[in-house]
Scaffold this active site. Structure first.
Site, PDB file in Angstrom:
ATOM      1  N   HIS A 179       0.126   3.866  -0.052  1.00  0.00           N
ATOM      2  CA  HIS A 179      -0.702   5.470   0.081  1.00  0.00           C
ATOM      3  C   HIS A 179      -0.228   6.598  -0.091  1.00  0.00           C
ATOM      4  CE1 HIS A 179      -3.930   2.983   2.118  1.00  0.00           C
ATOM      5  NE2 HIS A 179      -3.641   2.865   0.369  1.00  0.00           N
ATOM      6  N   LEU A 232       0.581  11.327  -0.660  1.00  0.00           N
ATOM      7  CA  LEU A 232      -0.333  12.464  -1.481  1.00  0.00           C
ATOM      8  C   LEU A 232       1.613  13.407  -1.697  1.00  0.00           C
ATOM      9  CD1 LEU A 232      -2.080  15.182   1.180  1.00  0.00           C
ATOM     10  CD2 LEU A 232      -1.166  15.859  -0.332  1.00  0.00           C
ATOM     11  N   HIS A 285     -11.076   2.221  -6.104  1.00  0.00           N
ATOM     12  CA  HIS A 285     -10.493   1.740  -7.008  1.00  0.00           C
ATOM     13  C   HIS A 285     -10.520  -0.110  -6.471  1.00  0.00           C
ATOM     14  CE1 HIS A 285      -6.560   3.031  -6.516  1.00  0.00           C
ATOM     15  NE2 HIS A 285      -6.895   3.293  -5.525  1.00  0.00           N
ATOM     16  N   GLY A 312       0.308   6.793 -10.467  1.00  0.00           N
ATOM     17  CA  GLY A 312       1.725   6.920 -11.162  1.00  0.00           C
ATOM     18  C   GLY A 312       2.494   6.320 -10.066  1.00  0.00           C
ATOM     19  N   SER A 313       3.962   5.724  -9.699  1.00  0.00           N
ATOM     20  CA  SER A 313       4.655   6.036  -8.506  1.00  0.00           C
ATOM     21  C   SER A 313       4.917   7.528  -8.307  1.00  0.00           C
ATOM     22  CB  SER A 313       5.820   5.203  -9.170  1.00  0.00           C
ATOM     23  OG  SER A 313       7.091   5.592 -10.007  1.00  0.00           O
ATOM     24  N   HIS A 357      -5.601   0.898 -12.652  1.00  0.00           N
ATOM     25  CA  HIS A 357      -6.070   1.710 -11.281  1.00  0.00           C
ATOM     26  C   HIS A 357      -4.800   2.892 -11.056  1.00  0.00           C
ATOM     27  CE1 HIS A 357      -3.800  -0.725  -9.273  1.00  0.00           C
ATOM     28  NE2 HIS A 357      -4.165  -0.170  -8.019  1.00  0.00           N
TER      29      HIS A 357
END
Length: 483
Positions: free
Chosen positions: A203, A205, A332, A382-383, A406
């Site tokens: 998780h 931001l 998702h 993405g990463s 996702h």
DNA sequence: ATGTCC
């Protein structure tokens, strides 16, 4: 060894094997490169999913698929509820309605870049992150029950956001049929102070830039609010925290008790615990799971409120002035009742999407009014080292019950990633490359190293080539906060 | 993913 047949450049099939109890074939969307690096257990898991009662057409796995609890992450399974179809917590995920939200700004990279550290540090301070993090909102149990029944609508009614935010959220931020009475007191205890918190693991931001060369469809990008070269956007990923986890745990236990004795469902893998959708237990979980969906929408709504406050403080202009508007919010980790065409019939299916995103085509019910003729936006994270995508649903998505990937999908376990990288060094290296990262945990940061994930561009290429969605734009990270 | 084992 399982037989995997190549159907096309981006589609692979495990034929239906009656001896294994498969009711339908299993299909995996992937390029050859992605198939080669695919976790072996994905084949086993998707084969097991194909044995579940009521499964329609195929057990599917998206190109970012990897091993999960029962179902692979990236799994899609649609159960015909009028033909004994089941509901399975393992097909939804512990983090109910984990999802992505994308927010545009009218700022461009050259305005934000010089202040990216200040901005990221402030976001890190204002958006609680990490395991067990608590939010600013102090809710009574009664208020929390309203939140899980009303979702983001409760937030907007209480000053956290505007009507437009709701219009641009899947289910308009509140799924119908959530019943707080079906949720345990323990779940409520765990969720009570978690509204407006990011959580941990993957998780995050992120502050991102839409570079000119990364806009693939000018018209669609424009319609979704991506209008300026090097425009800055904010994308974040989180779910229903400990609350959704507890709901899933509670019902897994209930399902394990009734599955065999009461419903005579025999499943090889206990992790695929399930109950008929049309059973008291199935219906109770469905209503409780919807509370998880609403908790997650509310969580992302309050986080958006924090983001608007932070940008407003840093750039000394109001959030409206800064054009902090939503593009969309997608789920998702869900199961939803949807009508789909099967052969030449319309069937009511419970579509499980676990680490898979809904991608409705133009004109479909459920696409926000203002995007109706364009199709549903799909947000793919993405990463932190690579990039993220904005996609749109297309008519050929019918083959996957209008579902797509996702995210990147892990290729490496968290344990292995922790051994290979050091969070502190990673943060330093990323900063050299123009990505400022803040995290509550160095180990957690190492686990999220880009090289522990599949190549996002390859995943999106596979999904688009297979006809599951269409690329609109790609975003590059400049600032990231994670738990 | 997760008060990373009630």
């Amino acid at each position: 060894m399982l037989q995997v047949e190549r159907i096309s450049d981006t589609l692979w099939e495990i034929p239906r094997d009656c001896e294994k109890g498969m009711r339908v074939p299993a299909r995996i969307y992937a390029t050859e490169k992605l198939i080669q690096e695919m976790d072996e257990t994905v084949y086993e898991q998707i084969t097991n999913v194909a044995t579940l009662p009521g499964i329609s057409q195929y057990a599917l796995c998206m190109p970012d698929g990897h091993s999960g609890y029962g179902f692979p992450i990236g799994g899609v399974a649609a159960m015909d509820v009028e033909q004994g179809g089941v509901i399975s917590p393992g097909g939804i995920g512990f983090d109910i309605n984990c999802g992505m939200r994308l927010v545009i700004t009218n700022l461009v990279e050259r305005e934000v870049k010089p202040r990216i550290k200040e901005l990221t540090n402030s976001l890190f301070k204002e958006v609680p992150a990490g395991v067990g993090s608590a939010g600013i909102l102090k809710l009574t149990r009664e208020e929390f029950r309203r939140v899980i029944e009303e979702g983001a609508r409760w937030c907007v009614a209480n000053g956290y956001g505007c009507e437009e935010d709701l219009a641009l959220t899947e289910e308009q931020g509140c799924i119908d049929g959530a019943d707080a009475l079906k949720v345990s007191e323990r779940a409520i205890d765990r969720g009570l102070n978690q509204i407006g918190t990011l959580g941990s693991g993957n998780h995050y931001l992120e502050v991102q830039v839409a570079r000119k060369e990364n806009v693939f469809d000018q018209e669609l990008a424009h319609a979704f609010g991506i209008t300026a070269p090097d425009q800055v956007v904010v994308m974040f990923h989180c779910g229903s925290r400990g609350f959704g986890h507890q709901v899933a745990t509670d019902y897994l236990q209930i399902f394990l008790r009734v599955m065999e004795n009461k419903y005579r469902i025999k499943i090889l893998d206990r992790e695929l615990a399930c109950a008929p959708f049309n059973s008291p237990e199935g219906q109770n979980y469905f209503a409780a799971m919807k509370c998880g969906i609403n908790m997650s929408f509310a969580n992302r709504q309050v986080i958006l409120h924090h983001i608007r406050k932070v940008f407003s403080t840093i750039f000394q202009r109001s959030a409206e002035d800064l054009g902090l508007r939503m593009v969309y919010d997608v789920a998702h980790n869900t199961a939803k009742l949807e009508r789909h065409r099967v052969g030449n019939q319309e069937r009511m299916l419970l579509v499980h999407r676990k680490g898979a995103t809904r991608a409705f085509a133009p004109g479909m019910a459920g696409v926000p009014e203002q995007y109706k003729q364009l199709g549903q936006p799909v947000i793919i994270g993405g990463s932190m080292e690579t990039g993220s995508y904005l996609l749109v649903g297309v008519p050929s998505g019918a083959q996957s019950f209008f579902s797509t990937a996702h995210g990147s999908g892990r290729t490496m376990s968290r344990t292995k990633a922790r051994k290979l990288w050091r969070g502190q060094k990673l943060q330093h290296d990323l900063e050299q490359r123009g990505i400022y990262v803040r995290s509550t945990s160095w180990a957690g940061l190492a686990e999220e190293a880009g090289s522990a994930y599949k190549d996002i561009d390859e995943v999106i290429h596979a999904a688009e080539t297979a006809g599951l969605c269409k690329r609109v734009a790609r975003f590059s990270p400049i600032g990231n906060i994670k738990g």
